[in-house]
Design a protein around this motif. Structure first.
Motif, mmCIF file in Angstrom:
data_model
loop_
_atom_site.group_PDB
_atom_site.id
_atom_site.type_symbol
_atom_site.label_atom_id
_atom_site.label_comp_id
_atom_site.label_asym_id
_atom_site.label_seq_id
_atom_site.Cartn_x
_atom_site.Cartn_y
_atom_site.Cartn_z
ATOM 1 N N LEU A 109 0.830 -1.206 0.000
ATOM 2 C CA LEU A 109 0.000 0.000 0.000
ATOM 3 C C LEU A 109 0.869 1.264 0.000
ATOM 4 C CD1 LEU A 109 -2.902 -0.927 2.459
ATOM 5 C CD2 LEU A 109 -2.899 -0.983 -0.038
ATOM 6 N N ILE A 110 1.932 1.251 0.787
ATOM 7 C CA ILE A 110 2.818 2.418 0.833
ATOM 8 C C ILE A 110 3.481 2.646 -0.523
ATOM 9 C CG2 ILE A 110 4.971 3.307 1.811
ATOM 10 C CD1 ILE A 110 4.167 1.958 4.442
ATOM 11 N N LEU A 111 4.030 1.593 -1.110
ATOM 12 C CA LEU A 111 4.694 1.729 -2.412
ATOM 13 C C LEU A 111 3.706 2.134 -3.499
ATOM 14 C CD1 LEU A 111 7.113 -1.352 -2.378
ATOM 15 C CD2 LEU A 111 7.689 1.054 -2.025
ATOM 16 N N GLY A 112 2.509 1.538 -3.488
ATOM 17 C CA GLY A 112 1.508 1.873 -4.500
ATOM 18 C C GLY A 112 1.024 3.302 -4.392
ATOM 19 N N VAL A 113 0.818 3.773 -3.171
ATOM 20 C CA VAL A 113 0.377 5.157 -2.959
ATOM 21 C C VAL A 113 1.457 6.137 -3.403
ATOM 22 C CG1 VAL A 113 -0.164 6.874 -1.181
ATOM 23 C CG2 VAL A 113 -1.291 4.644 -1.142
ATOM 24 N N LEU A 114 2.707 5.860 -3.049
ATOM 25 C CA LEU A 114 3.812 6.736 -3.455
ATOM 26 C C LEU A 114 3.929 6.813 -4.978
ATOM 27 C CD1 LEU A 114 6.589 5.784 -0.872
ATOM 28 C CD2 LEU A 114 5.276 7.912 -0.969
ATOM 29 N N ALA A 115 3.789 5.669 -5.644
ATOM 30 C CA ALA A 115 3.871 5.654 -7.102
ATOM 31 C C ALA A 115 2.700 6.403 -7.730
ATOM 32 C CB ALA A 115 3.914 4.221 -7.608
ATOM 33 N N VAL A 184 3.285 -8.876 -3.447
ATOM 34 C CA VAL A 184 3.497 -7.438 -3.264
ATOM 35 C C VAL A 184 3.410 -6.706 -4.593
ATOM 36 C CG1 VAL A 184 5.293 -5.726 -2.793
ATOM 37 C CG2 VAL A 184 4.791 -7.468 -1.110
ATOM 38 N N GLY A 185 4.055 -7.243 -5.619
ATOM 39 C CA GLY A 185 4.048 -6.587 -6.929
ATOM 40 C C GLY A 185 2.655 -6.401 -7.487
ATOM 41 N N TYR A 186 1.807 -7.411 -7.311
ATOM 42 C CA TYR A 186 0.449 -7.326 -7.856
ATOM 43 C C TYR A 186 -0.369 -6.262 -7.131
ATOM 44 C CZ TYR A 186 -3.951 -8.882 -9.868
ATOM 45 O OH TYR A 186 -5.148 -8.923 -10.548
ATOM 46 N N VAL A 187 -0.318 -6.248 -5.797
ATOM 47 C CA VAL A 187 -1.093 -5.265 -5.029
ATOM 48 C C VAL A 187 -0.544 -3.861 -5.254
ATOM 49 C CG1 VAL A 187 -1.891 -4.609 -2.736
ATOM 50 C CG2 VAL A 187 -1.685 -7.014 -3.317
ATOM 51 N N VAL A 188 0.771 -3.724 -5.393
ATOM 52 C CA VAL A 188 1.376 -2.413 -5.675
ATOM 53 C C VAL A 188 0.837 -1.851 -6.982
ATOM 54 C CG1 VAL A 188 3.522 -1.288 -6.398
ATOM 55 C CG2 VAL A 188 3.490 -2.682 -4.340
ATOM 56 N N ARG A 189 0.752 -2.670 -8.003
ATOM 57 C CA ARG A 189 0.260 -2.202 -9.309
ATOM 58 C C ARG A 189 -1.188 -1.745 -9.225
ATOM 59 N NH1 ARG A 189 1.507 -7.054 -13.227
ATOM 60 N NH2 ARG A 189 0.514 -5.678 -14.736
ATOM 61 N N MET A 190 -2.029 -2.506 -8.513
ATOM 62 C CA MET A 190 -3.434 -2.124 -8.372
ATOM 63 C C MET A 190 -3.587 -0.849 -7.540
ATOM 64 S SD MET A 190 -5.080 -4.329 -10.172
ATOM 65 C CE MET A 190 -3.640 -4.326 -11.248
ATOM 66 N N ARG A 192 -1.319 1.521 -7.141
ATOM 67 C CA ARG A 192 -0.777 2.629 -7.935
ATOM 68 C C ARG A 192 -1.802 3.119 -8.959
ATOM 69 N NH1 ARG A 192 0.214 3.999 -13.426
ATOM 70 N NH2 ARG A 192 1.985 5.419 -13.496
ATOM 71 N N ALA A 193 -2.454 2.190 -9.660
ATOM 72 C CA ALA A 193 -3.460 2.568 -10.658
ATOM 73 C C ALA A 193 -4.636 3.285 -10.013
ATOM 74 C CB ALA A 193 -3.937 1.319 -11.407
ATOM 75 N N SER A 194 -5.080 2.780 -8.854
ATOM 76 C CA SER A 194 -6.211 3.394 -8.161
ATOM 77 C C SER A 194 -5.859 4.787 -7.656
ATOM 78 C CB SER A 194 -6.646 2.497 -6.997
ATOM 79 O OG SER A 194 -7.731 3.053 -6.307
ATOM 80 N N MET A 195 -4.670 4.944 -7.080
ATOM 81 C CA MET A 195 -4.246 6.236 -6.558
ATOM 82 C C MET A 195 -4.051 7.245 -7.677
ATOM 83 S SD MET A 195 -3.656 7.646 -3.636
ATOM 84 C CE MET A 195 -2.968 9.178 -3.000
ATOM 85 N N ALA A 196 -3.470 6.817 -8.795
ATOM 86 C CA ALA A 196 -3.261 7.721 -9.927
ATOM 87 C C ALA A 196 -4.591 8.212 -10.488
ATOM 88 C CB ALA A 196 -2.454 7.009 -11.017
ATOM 89 N N GLU A 197 -5.593 7.323 -10.523
ATOM 90 C CA GLU A 197 -6.914 7.715 -11.029
ATOM 91 C C GLU A 197 -7.576 8.727 -10.100
ATOM 92 O OE1 GLU A 197 -11.186 5.640 -12.304
ATOM 93 O OE2 GLU A 197 -9.546 4.425 -11.485
ATOM 94 N N VAL A 198 -7.467 8.491 -8.795
ATOM 95 C CA VAL A 198 -8.072 9.399 -7.824
ATOM 96 C C VAL A 198 -7.416 10.776 -7.876
ATOM 97 C CG1 VAL A 198 -8.336 9.850 -5.345
ATOM 98 C CG2 VAL A 198 -8.879 7.589 -6.268
ATOM 99 N N MET A 199 -6.099 10.830 -8.055
ATOM 100 C CA MET A 199 -5.380 12.104 -8.050
ATOM 101 C C MET A 199 -5.771 13.006 -9.223
ATOM 102 S SD MET A 199 -3.574 12.272 -5.344
ATOM 103 C CE MET A 199 -2.507 13.672 -5.721
ATOM 104 N N THR A 200 -6.331 12.416 -10.277
ATOM 105 C CA THR A 200 -6.762 13.217 -11.433
ATOM 106 C C THR A 200 -8.263 13.517 -11.407
ATOM 107 O OG1 THR A 200 -7.087 11.195 -12.752
ATOM 108 C CG2 THR A 200 -4.922 12.257 -12.869
#
Length: 305
Positions: A109-115, A184-190, A192-200
């Protein structure tokens, strides 16, 4: 869930009710030579004594009733009650799963949010590439690489995890790392995609234009919505983890559910195979249910609807 479990139980019982698997039961009990020397009459008599010639539905109903009472049969290979054996092995796998989840959830979650917060940046590229690489390597390859480097090369941890002398944290390291690297890699990717969508999204832009502090926009507005998908996805990891542990536990000789299932398949231990398959299906449908409930709890729009 009840409909799925009922359907699977009928299919499972029908598969193991074929002549091929009845023959396997006879071989497991009498030996290959003993079955080969039996005449057809003697073989039919043996089936009669075991109740395997009874009508299908009668034996299915009895099997379901016994399963509901926890009477899962007798393991021919292990010479013990299947229920007790399955419970002990599931507990071992649960220890492995808890260790994986305790590390995987906060780290991913931390890595995905940062990305996702820094989409397109160097940090985002490094995390994204690392996540793709980790999910692209099969568990067996990861297990071999970790064993060669950490166990055989550096000698930091044991190469096997049989835990003959009792529970050992050092023997848990390699199985946990092997499962962790992929998950970890799979959850990080999901994430990251969710956080990037929310930020826009429009409400995040509105909050920024109102002059709200950046940390407040992230914590109060972005994170809550961005973590809905990852949290529900984490529940589904229970199902995937149960399939991945077969490879990991067999490779590292870890006496958990996965190795029990593998040994039963190789030996032809029908009672263990039936019980283990039912448990796997139950975990699959339960993880789906928990995922749906989690999504409903975290998403206020669905609750309102």
């Amino acid at each position: 869930m009840l409909l799925i479990m009922a359907t699977i139980s009928i299919l499972l019982f029908a598969v193991f009710d074929t002549d091929q698997f009845k023959k396997r039961i006879a071989v497991s009990e009498l030996g290959a030579f003993g079955v080969a020397t039996l005449s057809e009459t003697d073989y039919q008599a043996w089936l009669e004594t075991k109740g395997l010639n009874e009508p299908f539905m009668k034996r299915y109903v009895e099997w379901v009733a016994n399963t509901a009472k926890g009477r899962l049969g007798w393991s021919i290979e292990k010479n013990t009650d299947v229920g007790a054996l399955l419970g002990a092995r599931l507990l071992k796998t649960a220890e492995l799963a808890v260790a994986v989840f305790l590390i995987m959830v906060p780290l991913s979650l931390i890595l995905g949010v940062l990305a996702g917060m820094n989409e397109g940046s160097r940090l985002d590229r490094v995390i994204s590439v690392g996540a793709v690489v980790s999910t692209s390597i099969p568990e067996i390859a990861t297990a071999v690489l970790l064993t060669v480097v950490l166990a055989l090369g550096l000698g930091l941890v044991p190469a096997k995890s049989a835990m003959v002398g009792g529970f050992s944290v050092r023997e848990m390291v390699l199985p946990v790392l092997t499962l962790l690297i992929y998950d970890v890699g799979y959850v990080v990717r999901m994430t990251r995609a969710s956080m990037a969508e929310v930020m826009t999204s429009h409400y995040i832009r509105t909050a920024v234009l109102k002059g709200l502090p950046h940390h407040r926009v992230i914590v109060k507005h972005a994170l809550r919505n961005a973590l809905i998908v990852p949290f529900t996805l984490i529940f589904l990891q229970l199902n995937w983890l149960l399939s991945q542990v077969v490879v990991v536990e067999v490779f590292f000789q870890y006496n958990g559910f996965g190795r029990l299932l593998f040994d039963a398949a190789v030996f032809g231990d029908i009672a263990v195979l039936q019980a283990a398959t039912l448990v796997a299906v139950f975990v699959a449908v339960m993880s789906q249910l928990l995922s749906d409930i989690g999504y409903l709890v975290l998403n206020p729009r669905l609750r309102a609807a």
